[in-house]
Write an enzyme that holds these catalytic residues in place. Structure first.
Site, mmCIF file in Angstrom:
data_model
loop_
_atom_site.group_PDB
_atom_site.id
_atom_site.type_symbol
_atom_site.label_atom_id
_atom_site.label_comp_id
_atom_site.label_asym_id
_atom_site.label_seq_id
_atom_site.Cartn_x
_atom_site.Cartn_y
_atom_site.Cartn_z
ATOM 1 N N ASP A 46 5.391 18.290 -2.409
ATOM 2 C CA ASP A 46 5.716 17.085 -1.655
ATOM 3 C C ASP A 46 4.554 16.112 -1.817
ATOM 4 O O ASP A 46 3.388 16.508 -1.690
ATOM 5 C CB ASP A 46 5.879 17.382 -0.164
ATOM 6 C CG ASP A 46 7.215 18.003 0.181
ATOM 7 O OD1 ASP A 46 8.074 18.128 -0.706
ATOM 8 O OD2 ASP A 46 7.405 18.361 1.353
ATOM 9 N N ASN A 47 4.874 14.846 -2.090
ATOM 10 C CA ASN A 47 3.859 13.795 -2.207
ATOM 11 C C ASN A 47 4.086 12.774 -1.105
ATOM 12 O O ASN A 47 5.233 12.487 -0.740
ATOM 13 C CB ASN A 47 3.950 13.096 -3.566
ATOM 14 C CG ASN A 47 3.650 14.020 -4.711
ATOM 15 O OD1 ASN A 47 2.875 14.959 -4.586
ATOM 16 N ND2 ASN A 47 4.272 13.779 -5.839
ATOM 17 N N HIS A 60 6.509 4.019 -13.386
ATOM 18 C CA HIS A 60 5.802 5.184 -13.905
ATOM 19 C C HIS A 60 6.778 6.239 -14.412
ATOM 20 O O HIS A 60 7.880 6.355 -13.919
ATOM 21 C CB HIS A 60 4.950 5.825 -12.802
ATOM 22 C CG HIS A 60 3.907 4.913 -12.258
ATOM 23 N ND1 HIS A 60 4.011 4.345 -11.017
ATOM 24 C CD2 HIS A 60 2.759 4.459 -12.788
ATOM 25 C CE1 HIS A 60 2.958 3.580 -10.797
ATOM 26 N NE2 HIS A 60 2.180 3.631 -11.854
ATOM 27 N N LYS A 69 12.421 13.332 -9.072
ATOM 28 C CA LYS A 69 11.891 12.976 -7.753
ATOM 29 C C LYS A 69 13.023 12.776 -6.758
ATOM 30 O O LYS A 69 14.065 12.222 -7.091
ATOM 31 C CB LYS A 69 11.091 11.672 -7.839
ATOM 32 C CG LYS A 69 9.883 11.773 -8.735
ATOM 33 C CD LYS A 69 9.204 10.429 -8.883
ATOM 34 C CE LYS A 69 8.021 10.556 -9.832
ATOM 35 N NZ LYS A 69 7.410 9.265 -10.114
ATOM 36 N N HIS A 116 10.168 5.184 -12.657
ATOM 37 C CA HIS A 116 10.345 4.939 -11.226
ATOM 38 C C HIS A 116 9.321 3.927 -10.735
ATOM 39 O O HIS A 116 8.156 3.972 -11.116
ATOM 40 C CB HIS A 116 10.173 6.258 -10.458
ATOM 41 C CG HIS A 116 10.217 6.099 -8.981
ATOM 42 N ND1 HIS A 116 9.141 6.392 -8.183
ATOM 43 C CD2 HIS A 116 11.190 5.644 -8.163
ATOM 44 C CE1 HIS A 116 9.466 6.150 -6.919
ATOM 45 N NE2 HIS A 116 10.706 5.697 -6.888
ATOM 46 N N TYR A 130 8.033 12.019 -1.209
ATOM 47 C CA TYR A 130 8.900 12.395 -2.318
ATOM 48 C C TYR A 130 8.578 13.797 -2.800
ATOM 49 O O TYR A 130 7.445 14.213 -2.860
ATOM 50 C CB TYR A 130 8.907 11.369 -3.449
ATOM 51 C CG TYR A 130 7.592 10.967 -4.048
ATOM 52 C CD1 TYR A 130 7.171 11.490 -5.258
ATOM 53 C CD2 TYR A 130 6.785 10.028 -3.419
ATOM 54 C CE1 TYR A 130 5.989 11.096 -5.834
ATOM 55 C CE2 TYR A 130 5.585 9.627 -3.987
ATOM 56 C CZ TYR A 130 5.194 10.164 -5.191
ATOM 57 O OH TYR A 130 4.005 9.779 -5.753
#
Length: 149
Positions: A46-47, A60, A69, A116, A130
């Site tokens: 998880d980011n 990116h 994602k 993205h 995300y």
């Protein structure tokens, strides 16, 4: 749960069921069994990202170890964009976009093979969470300038 697909095969907008009342709302934001039903992979990380007003991030992508994602806004509002960079795809170079709002707990599924990016739309910071299906490889990172034709 409601699922919206797009003219570009792959991305999805996932709207979980929301229970609202005068105190606010409750939702189950992520459920593994529902993710499996949609054919989503297992996530390894998880980011969390915070961006101040008017920030534009992206576009990116990773060419080595491409990441899928699953993106949601926890607070604030963003325009989120996915660009099809799969060279063999009939929609190569096309994009789709959604508005993610922390007040509406939706997820944007962006499969591997898409660049993205997003832009903060309001005069407050936007917090994003995300999930990704493989670990970040900085040697495989690349990008596309936001106004590249």
């Amino acid at each position: 749960m409601q699922i919206q697909d797009f003219s570009i095969k792959g991305p999805l907008l996932i709207k979980p069921k929301v229970f609202k009342d005068d105190r606010g709302f409750f939702t189950e934001r992520y459920k593994l069994n529902e993710a499996k039903t949609l054919g989503l992979p297992e996530f390894v990380q998880d980011n969390f990202s915070r961006s101040i007003p008017s920030v534009l991030r992206g576009l990116h992508f990773q060419w080595d170890q491409p990441q899928s994602k699953l993106v949601t806004a926890l607070s604030g509002k963003i325009l989120d964009i996915a660009v099809d960079i799969r060279k063999s795809s009939p929609t190569f170079g096309q994009h789709t976009s959604v508005i993610l709002d922390g007040q509406e707990p939706t997820w944007f599924w962006i499969p591997a093979g898409f660049a993205h990016g997003f832009c903060v739309l309001e005069n407050q910071a936007a917090d994003l969470l995300y999930k990704v299906d493989c670990y970040y490889n900085p040697r495989g990172e690349n990008g596309i300038h936001w106004n590249d034709p």
